[in-house]
Scaffold this motif. Sequence first.
Motif, PDB file in Angstrom:
ATOM      1  N   PRO A  98      -2.814  -1.359   6.660  1.00 40.34           N
ATOM      2  CA  PRO A  98      -2.010  -0.713   7.459  1.00 40.34           C
ATOM      3  C   PRO A  98      -1.254  -0.210   5.550  1.00 40.34           C
ATOM      4  CG  PRO A  98      -1.890  -3.846   7.298  1.00 40.34           C
ATOM      5  CD  PRO A  98      -3.343  -2.861   7.109  1.00 40.34           C
ATOM      6  N   GLU A  99      -2.055  -0.817   3.848  1.00 35.91           N
ATOM      7  CA  GLU A  99      -1.764   0.216   3.567  1.00 35.91           C
ATOM      8  C   GLU A  99      -2.646   1.152   2.905  1.00 35.91           C
ATOM      9  OE1 GLU A  99      -2.645  -0.743  -1.550  1.00 35.91           O
ATOM     10  OE2 GLU A  99      -2.942  -2.641  -0.155  1.00 35.91           O
ATOM     11  N   ILE A 100      -3.889   1.487   3.642  1.00 36.30           N
ATOM     12  CA  ILE A 100      -4.837   2.932   3.647  1.00 36.30           C
ATOM     13  C   ILE A 100      -3.855   3.949   4.592  1.00 36.30           C
ATOM     14  CG2 ILE A 100      -6.715   3.280   3.897  1.00 36.30           C
ATOM     15  CD1 ILE A 100      -8.446   1.446   3.225  1.00 36.30           C
ATOM     16  N   VAL A 101      -3.263   3.051   5.596  1.00 33.05           N
ATOM     17  CA  VAL A 101      -3.118   3.683   6.814  1.00 33.05           C
ATOM     18  C   VAL A 101      -1.629   4.430   6.500  1.00 33.05           C
ATOM     19  CG1 VAL A 101      -2.088   3.644   8.970  1.00 33.05           C
ATOM     20  CG2 VAL A 101      -3.872   2.686   8.805  1.00 33.05           C
ATOM     21  N   GLU A 102      -0.608   3.592   5.759  1.00 34.55           N
ATOM     22  CA  GLU A 102       0.473   4.577   5.112  1.00 34.55           C
ATOM     23  C   GLU A 102       0.510   5.378   3.928  1.00 34.55           C
ATOM     24  OE1 GLU A 102       4.097   4.671   4.470  1.00 34.55           O
ATOM     25  OE2 GLU A 102       3.049   3.498   6.095  1.00 34.55           O
ATOM     26  N   HIS A 103      -0.921   5.338   3.157  1.00 37.78           N
ATOM     27  CA  HIS A 103      -1.126   6.506   2.167  1.00 37.78           C
ATOM     28  C   HIS A 103      -1.453   7.838   3.151  1.00 37.78           C
ATOM     29  CE1 HIS A 103      -2.741   7.929  -2.098  1.00 37.78           C
ATOM     30  NE2 HIS A 103      -3.346   7.656  -1.936  1.00 37.78           N
ATOM     31  N   ALA A 104      -2.611   6.943   3.791  1.00 37.32           N
ATOM     32  CA  ALA A 104      -2.753   8.897   4.711  1.00 37.32           C
ATOM     33  C   ALA A 104      -1.722   9.076   5.694  1.00 37.32           C
ATOM     34  CB  ALA A 104      -3.548   7.933   5.656  1.00 37.32           C
ATOM     35  N   LYS A 105      -0.857   8.250   6.210  1.00 41.72           N
ATOM     36  CA  LYS A 105       0.500   8.952   6.545  1.00 41.72           C
ATOM     37  C   LYS A 105       1.166  10.218   5.302  1.00 41.72           C
ATOM     38  CE  LYS A 105       1.545   5.959  10.289  1.00 41.72           C
ATOM     39  NZ  LYS A 105       1.786   4.604  10.608  1.00 41.72           N
ATOM     40  N   TRP A 106       1.459   9.245   3.998  1.00 41.28           N
ATOM     41  CA  TRP A 106       1.864   9.920   2.844  1.00 41.28           C
ATOM     42  C   TRP A 106       1.376  11.316   2.176  1.00 41.28           C
ATOM     43  CZ3 TRP A 106       1.186  10.647  -2.303  1.00 41.28           C
ATOM     44  CH2 TRP A 106       2.069  11.285  -2.942  1.00 41.28           C
ATOM     45  N   LEU A 107       0.490  11.218   2.847  1.00 41.76           N
ATOM     46  CA  LEU A 107      -0.685  12.335   1.974  1.00 41.76           C
ATOM     47  C   LEU A 107      -0.324  13.582   2.771  1.00 41.76           C
ATOM     48  CD1 LEU A 107      -3.736  10.962   0.003  1.00 41.76           C
ATOM     49  CD2 LEU A 107      -2.281  11.744  -0.332  1.00 41.76           C
ATOM     50  N   LEU A 108      -0.650  12.932   4.194  1.00 38.59           N
ATOM     51  CA  LEU A 108      -0.311  14.542   5.403  1.00 38.59           C
ATOM     52  C   LEU A 108       1.335  14.966   4.898  1.00 38.59           C
ATOM     53  CD1 LEU A 108      -2.352  13.255   8.130  1.00 38.59           C
ATOM     54  CD2 LEU A 108      -3.111  14.717   6.776  1.00 38.59           C
TER      55      LEU A 108
END
Length: 501
Positions: A48-58
């Motif tokens: 979840p932490e990595i996925v959330e960061h990936a979404k934020w980057l996009l």
Amino acid sequence: MLTEFGLALKYVRARGNTLYYLADDGTEVGVFDAASGFGSLMFGHNNPEIVEHAKWLLDQQTPVHAQFSGYSFALNLAAELNAIIRRELQTEDKFFALFGNSGAEAVEISIKHAEMDRGARIAELKAEIDTHVEQARTAVADGARLSADAAALVGGADFDLLAAEVARRNAQTEARPPLFLALEGGFHGKLVSSVQLTHNSEFRGPFKALAAQARFIPRDRPELIAKVVEDERATLLDVTVQDGVVDLVERDFPVFAAFLIEPIMGEAGIFPLSAQLAGALREACDTIGVPLISDEIQSGMGRSGTFLAGTQIGLKPDYIILAKALGGGVAKLGVVLVNEHRYRKDIELIHTSTYGRDGFSSRLALKVLQMLEADDGKAYQLAAERGDKAKAMMEAIKADYPDVVREVRGTGLMLGFELHDQSNSSSPEIREAVEHEALAFIIGGHLLRKHQIRIFSTASNLETMRFEPSIYLSDEEIARVDAGFRDICQILRDQDASRFE
């Protein structure tokens, strides 16, 4: 083939250590994933932490493509990798980072850099010889004479003939293709060059004509390195002038470009190298004058309990290759880190990769490094602690089934559970399965269907089941593997293939 053994499932969702597929009635079935992307998922599927960061980057519209600009997020990633690696290696040396899209591509980059380094060393040697030839030409003009050996080479005392013969012979030697050194059982990828360094002949054999070849050294016989190097030795001719006599001397030609190793040999069957071997490899590379390249694609990023598995054996490499878990199981990213004392900066002009330094992957990898380093390296501690508990479970099975289990190997959450060879089984079905290299798939299918465990053998040692889950490995998952492995061991002890589901 996967369909034949019941392994061709369609997974529709993944979270943590679990993959989910749809049963015939449409319900989701969770499967414990002990393979975890062959070491890619330190933090599990879709953390979840990595996925959330990936979404934020996009959402931030992070530039993916910004080639030929003055700044790249890859610079931040290189700096953070340097901080961690310099701490682990206890060095002040800097490491230059060359980025690609995968582990195999990173190996290819390391091969190219090593060959560029070899080419530069050859050029330096040739320049020295050319200088010596011109110095000798001047000496001859001033009255120096050829030695008996030098005159015999060209059948007379003509220096121009001697210089031409030296150039001709040296050109023949310089045309020799480079060689690499690697360990028997090693795996370094399946691309055109990297596959030549992969010991498994099934992967390497069909493509031997395409790239530079390797000479393989048994991991328990490092003393053979010197013999292999001597067998492949080549020399260039040089000239000297002493006391008015022009003579010939031999100079060692750089035949080998590099020595590639894995601190934990994954596809060979999860074999950690010893500290003694690590020292012998370092000494050998220093003697030969080639870089020692540590392939940490599968073992690195904390999986062993330290950021680099090589740290635990005192390995001092010149290059370090990382990939798999570097992208958090989401981004595809690989990197070669080259010690400043070996780095050839011209590589940056002739090797590029469209996505090699992209902003999204670089910033996501930075997040992964932050997660690894958080709370005084708690992730490393979890890898070691969870790995120790899983290994103790496997050792207990071995104690109960010594006739079935040959060995338990590995460090942290990179473990191998090796079964005894079943080629002489009293069961015709089991013997036939071994003969067709199918037993590992039968075992994998049984564990998947009956115990909801997804696990595979290593590529070059089909008797060894690889165990590489995330650091969030639970006691319940360890217990499930315990039950599944014991079931397999009992079937093999009873030699009753009919019980395989």
